[in-house]
Design an enzyme around this catalytic site. Sequence first.
Site, short mmCIF file in Angstrom:
data_model
loop_
_atom_site.label_atom_id
_atom_site.label_comp_id
_atom_site.label_asym_id
_atom_site.label_seq_id
_atom_site.Cartn_x
_atom_site.Cartn_y
_atom_site.Cartn_z
N THR A 191 137.20 15.82 12.82
CA THR A 191 136.41 14.70 12.31
C THR A 191 136.83 13.39 12.96
O THR A 191 135.98 12.60 13.40
CB THR A 191 136.55 14.61 10.77
OG1 THR A 191 136.19 15.88 10.22
CG2 THR A 191 135.65 13.54 10.20
N CYS A 192 138.12 13.16 13.07
CA CYS A 192 138.62 11.90 13.66
C CYS A 192 138.25 11.79 15.13
O CYS A 192 137.84 10.72 15.60
CB CYS A 192 140.14 11.81 13.51
SG CYS A 192 140.71 11.95 11.80
N HIS A 193 138.41 12.89 15.85
CA HIS A 193 138.11 12.89 17.28
C HIS A 193 136.65 12.54 17.54
O HIS A 193 136.33 11.83 18.48
CB HIS A 193 138.45 14.26 17.87
CG HIS A 193 138.57 14.29 19.34
ND1 HIS A 193 139.50 13.55 20.03
CD2 HIS A 193 137.87 14.98 20.28
CE1 HIS A 193 139.38 13.78 21.33
NE2 HIS A 193 138.39 14.65 21.50
N THR A 206 142.03 15.58 15.77
CA THR A 206 141.50 16.38 14.67
C THR A 206 139.98 16.29 14.73
O THR A 206 139.43 15.26 15.16
CB THR A 206 142.03 15.88 13.31
OG1 THR A 206 141.62 14.54 13.12
CG2 THR A 206 143.55 15.97 13.25
N GLN A 215 134.80 10.67 15.51
CA GLN A 215 134.47 9.37 14.94
C GLN A 215 134.59 8.23 15.95
O GLN A 215 133.84 7.26 15.90
CB GLN A 215 135.38 9.10 13.74
CG GLN A 215 135.11 7.80 13.02
CD GLN A 215 135.99 7.64 11.80
OE1 GLN A 215 136.89 8.42 11.52
NE2 GLN A 215 135.73 6.58 11.04
#
Length: 169
Positions: A57-59, A55, A61
């Site tokens: 944002t997660c990718h 995803t 981070q």
Amino acid sequence: MTIKAGESVPQGEFAYVPWSPELEDAMVCGSPVKYSTDAWKGKKVVVVSVVGAFTGTCHGQIPAYKQLINKFKESNVDVVAIVNANDPFVNSGWARVQGLKGEIIVLSDTASKWTKELGLDVDLTAVGLGVRTGRWALVLNDLKVTALEVEPHPAKVTVTAAEEVLKKL
């Protein structure tokens, strides 16, 4: 109720695919194994929770955690773990794309059971994602919470950024 600093985390069990050189071949899937919070007894651990692999944002981070892994080790962190609600095969693929190679482990809390016990799950059913692990970071010392940061806005990385978590060590 949300877990707080000074409290011990509940016992949790996850699945993950340990990295091995064979996983360099994209056609190799690996075999999931069980992983328990018992492995964190007597250790300093950073647990970073993300909503999901791949995803936006997660990718974005996770690369900072990989880039700063030596700083975490210099701060006597024994384990850096990423946890999310994806299955272990998706997490293994994501860990490979991220180039983690076992330096950081990616654990599957597929039903968000452990996360619910922490009081840190999020219900994203309205957007088709179901109950997820949310975006937060825990610093543990021998299973006790020494720091907890929960993102105030789920689509941003502020208090759970690698640089910010390092300050909590």
